[in-house]
Structures are given as C-alpha cells and as structure tokens.
Write a protein that holds these residues in place. Sequence first.
Motif, short mmCIF file in Angstrom:
data_model
loop_
_atom_site.label_atom_id
_atom_site.label_comp_id
_atom_site.label_asym_id
_atom_site.label_seq_id
_atom_site.Cartn_x
_atom_site.Cartn_y
_atom_site.Cartn_z
N THR A 305 0.82 -1.21 0.00
CA THR A 305 0.00 0.00 0.00
C THR A 305 0.85 1.26 0.00
O THR A 305 0.50 2.25 -0.64
N GLY A 353 7.84 1.19 9.15
CA GLY A 353 9.23 1.62 9.30
C GLY A 353 10.18 0.44 9.46
O GLY A 353 11.32 0.61 9.89
N VAL A 401 -4.16 -5.79 9.39
CA VAL A 401 -3.06 -6.09 8.48
C VAL A 401 -3.20 -5.30 7.18
O VAL A 401 -2.22 -4.80 6.63
N GLU A 490 -6.66 -8.70 -0.71
CA GLU A 490 -6.02 -9.01 0.58
C GLU A 490 -6.98 -9.63 1.57
O GLU A 490 -6.64 -10.59 2.24
N LYS A 605 1.59 -7.98 8.87
CA LYS A 605 1.54 -6.52 8.88
C LYS A 605 2.87 -5.90 8.50
O LYS A 605 2.93 -4.90 7.81
#
Length: 610
Positions: A305, A353, A401, A490, A605
């Motif tokens: 995404t 991150g 997720v 998904e 995730k």
Amino acid sequence: MCGIVGYIGDRQAYPIILNGLKRLEYRGYDSAGVALLNGDIQIYKKKGKVSVLEEYAADKDVTSKMGMGHTRWATHGAPSDENSHPHLSMSGNFAIIHNGIIENYATLKKELLSRGYSFKSATDTEVLANLIEDFYINNNISAAEAVRIALNNVVGAYGLVIICKDEPEKLIVARRGSPIAIGVGDGEYIIASDATPIVEHTNDVIYLNDDEIAVVTKNSHTVMNLHNVLQTPHIQRVEMELEALEKGGYDHFMQKEIFEQPRSIADSIRGRINPETKSVWLGGLVDVREQLRDAKRFILVACGTSWHAALVGEYLFEEYARIPVEVEYASEFRYRNPIIEKGDVVIAISQSGETADTMAAIHIAKEKGALVLGICNVVGSSIPRATHAGVYIHAGPEIGVASTKAFTSQVAALAMMSLYIGDLKGTSTPTSREVVKELIQIPEKVRRTLELNTELIQISEIFKDATNFLYLGRGYNFPVALEGALKLKEISYIHAEGYPAAEMKHGPIALIDENMPVVFIATKDEYYEKVVSNLQEVAARKGRVIAIVTEGDTVVKNLAEFVIEIPETAHSLVPLLAVIPLQLLSYHIAVMRGCNVDQPRNLAKSVTVE
Ligand code: G6P
C-alpha cells in the motif's frame, strides 16, 4: 512479521507474555508458543492463533517470573506444532525465539548433523539453537558469549530472545534486521518486537541497533556489539495511548481504522499548515531544505500500500514541486544496481518503518551518496532511524493487516511535502496555495464520505460472491484503483485488478461480461470525459459498473448501475476521499464472506524478511 515478547521481573511472566502476544498477533498468526523458566524450561506451543495456545496451556503449570513468547509467520517449515517457536537446543539448555531468516542455515545444519546433533523441526531457528549450544559446550564460555560467537557465524536477519537454563537470571536478546524493543520497567523488563506490548507496563524503551546483543536481568541491562564492544544504549520515551491499541467498540481493527480517518488525517496535518499564509511547515525537513530545493530527481521506494501512496506522490511532486519522480518497488530497486546521481533524493515510504526490502533500498541509496528521507508511521522504528531526515505521518497505531488510515496519512504527508518543496523552489502557484487550504477541509470531507457506509453495505451484499473485480481510474485516481483492488484481494480473497482506465482497451476489456463488476473512479477532473468514455465501453459490454463520482454528477448516474457520490475537493486530493468507499467495500465484502478481516491468510503486517 513474527511477534516476540519476553519478560523478566518479579511478576508472573505468563499473563504478561500472553497479553503481549495478543497485541502482536497482527505480525504473524500461523502458530504461537511460550517458554517459561522455573527450574526447568517449560515449552507450550501450538499451530494456530494465540487463543489456541491459551486453551492448550489452560491446565498447564505456567508459574514463572521469566519467559518468552512468539507468534509466527512461517518462513522455513510449514506451520505446525513442531515448527512453532520457541525451539530448544538438543540438550534442552537453550530455548530460542526468532524473527527473521538464517540464510546459511543449510550449511550450518549439515555441519551440526555431522557432529551428532539431531533436529525436531524443519526450521532455521533450531539450527541456531544448536549452533549456540555447540559453541557453549565446546568453549566453556558464558551463554551470551556463545550467542555472540554463533551470530558471527550466521548470515541473515534476526530478532532473538534466548533463555539458558544454566544461567537462569537473564534473557539474552539480539538484533540484525528484525526489530527488538526493550522496555525498561521498575525491577522488570519487557522485551518485544515492537513497543505495542510494552507501553502498558512502561514508556521507557531501548531500541536495539543492528548487530547488538543485550543481556537483561530483572534489574539491569548490558548491550554489546558483535565484536564484544560495550555500547551505551539510549532509553527513549515512547508515548502511545493504550486505547489506540484496542478495538474501541468496533468489530475489527480495520473497521476502526477506516472510521478513524477524519482524526488520523487531522493528526497528520496538525501544526503543519498555516491557513493565513497558505503554506506548509515540515519541521523534519528543515535541515535538508537546500538539498530539497536543489534536488534533480526524487526516487520513491516502498512496498504494498505504501507503494500506491508513492504513486500518488509522483503526481503530486511533479505537479507542485516540478521535480522528476521515479517510483520503485523497494524489492526491485535493491537488486538492480540502480543509478544514483548527485542531486538525487530517495524517499522511503513505510507504515511500519521496518519493511526489510525498503530498509535494504535505503542502505543502497545511502551507500551511493543520495540524501535519503523517510515517510513513516511508527515512531522510533528502523527506517526513521536509518534516514537523514523525514516526516512522521502520525496516523497512530495501525493494527489491521490491510493498511487503510496509513495510506491516507501517507498521501496527506506527500501532498504537504510537495507543496512545501514547491514553496522552497518557487514553483507554487495560486492554485497550489488553494490546495494547502483545501487540505484543512479534508478530515471533515472524509467524515462525510464515511456516511456512505450504508450504501456500501448494500452494494457489498450484491457483489459479495463475485470471483473477479476490475478497478479503473486515471491520473491521481489510477493509484486509487490499484489500492482498491489490493484491499479487496487481501481481505476477501476475490481476484481483483487495478488498471489505468485507458489501458483497459489493451487487455482487461476481454474479461468484461455480465458477471464482471467494474469499479470506476470517475470524479470531476481533467480526465473526467475520457473516463466516462471508458465507462461507456464497459457498460456497452454489459459489465456491472460501480462508479465513484463527485457529488452532484448527473452524467455517470445514467450509465452506471451503482453510483457513490463523494464530496468535491482539489483534484490532487481526491485519492484521500475516493479510497474510503473502496476500503468500505472490501471490508464489508470480506465480513460477508466470513473472512478474517484483521488477519487475512498468509499476510503479515510488517514484512521484515525479503
Ligand atoms: C505488508 C502489509 C501491507 C503493507 C506492506 C508495506 O504487505 O500487509 O499492508 O502495505 O507490507 O509495509 P510498510 O510497513 O512498509 O508500509
């Protein structure tokens, strides 16, 4: 990817570990397990969710003041009880949990087999457990030293927690590539793969750096690097509201996160926009202002995404900052020997991150001398720490997720960045200044868009049994089409494809018949007429058109079977509104199909392996 929790202190470890695993389950949910030390090492582990483990351990002795737990996303070895973590070394002296991949495990395993070791599982982790044991037994050294030497022989990525029965007063922790956070409490420590299970016990956290090993007792921590040099860890204050980690009355985290977007976008732009001067202020970029003003090219790297947000970023930067942009999948960029020249700025976009490919792309870009920026959500995560400067999106914890609110906040951050750099470069126009003002209206317009929920439930009911979906859009809405398709596949496992609307003629049009739902994003912008033509081409072939249009549209109403009207906004900000009905559509379809919305099969995730 894989959740890790460890505890050492004066309280009972098991409830703390179990609760932590539940908070971390979004990282992986193939299997779960715990190791508890109380004289002996007790291991309970089961294939399936944390709740399966909980049931299994309900009648077991779980008394212990130190232990560790793991929730797994399988890499080596299928999900099974045997392959679940923790793993024991052959003698049972070491128990280990691991997030990551030991790439040279086959060579190491062969060597260990030849030395008489046997293995119960197909995992790379059990190989590491025995490698540590081998160094420990043969060299008469401490457990930590055996871990350090073993890790010097390992190629790959790891976040590790290790218990040694012979040295029962300590947990040994290590990191390379996979995050490890150490919560420093009062006479206790909570270790985890991110801060979410820690913050309910303490806000003081040490983020281990790559190639560091920590030895943690209930009252102390010592950190060294792989060369045995003592390090001075920095204790950071992590502020995270506990309620942000709960469902707060919603059925699913994803649902909560979709409905949170008026607030999360408001948080992303708060304090960064001056409505009087119609300008943007991004504190995290102040130190690199000159380099941004003089930049020759931006390369945006991301996955999933976040990559779709990067595509929107491409349009934004080209329009408002007049800078050439390339958008790269981090996984492709990192292996291509990319050409980086003076004046190139690499911008890594990542919710967590922590994504391994994005991290690797950053390392390459830095090596080649680029200025590297991050656009991230999780404060203190690896990417913001590895980049020269950046922008936090401040969307709050995202647990579902499938990413939703992170996407809109990433787009908001990219919009602000493009306008900020436009000002630095002097490419701002009266129109772009109006966009700055319009951004302030977005949270309220998102709130109004969410009122479409009931309509989307009705549409979902009609299309829930479809086997394919097409999503089409042009310009700023092309990435939205990709994101809509990704959301649907998904979480509902329906095959869906996103395409630039005009490209439909070059292939996907062959798929259209009376069973094919086609979602058009046909808002009022410079492409509107063209999109309407594409829509007619689909309608003429009896495709079932669901159109997202601007409020008050009358033309599409006559052509589409279903019309969803979203508020009008600047054309560059439409993705922030248009994506909302697509998120809701996939959410409701998935719920109606009985899918596990928050933990879709095979996904995780945060993908910390490549
Ligand atoms: C995984 C997640 C996606 C996410 C992608 C990139 O595939 O399931 O939702 O978009 O990773 O993650 P990042 O944290 O780098 O944005």
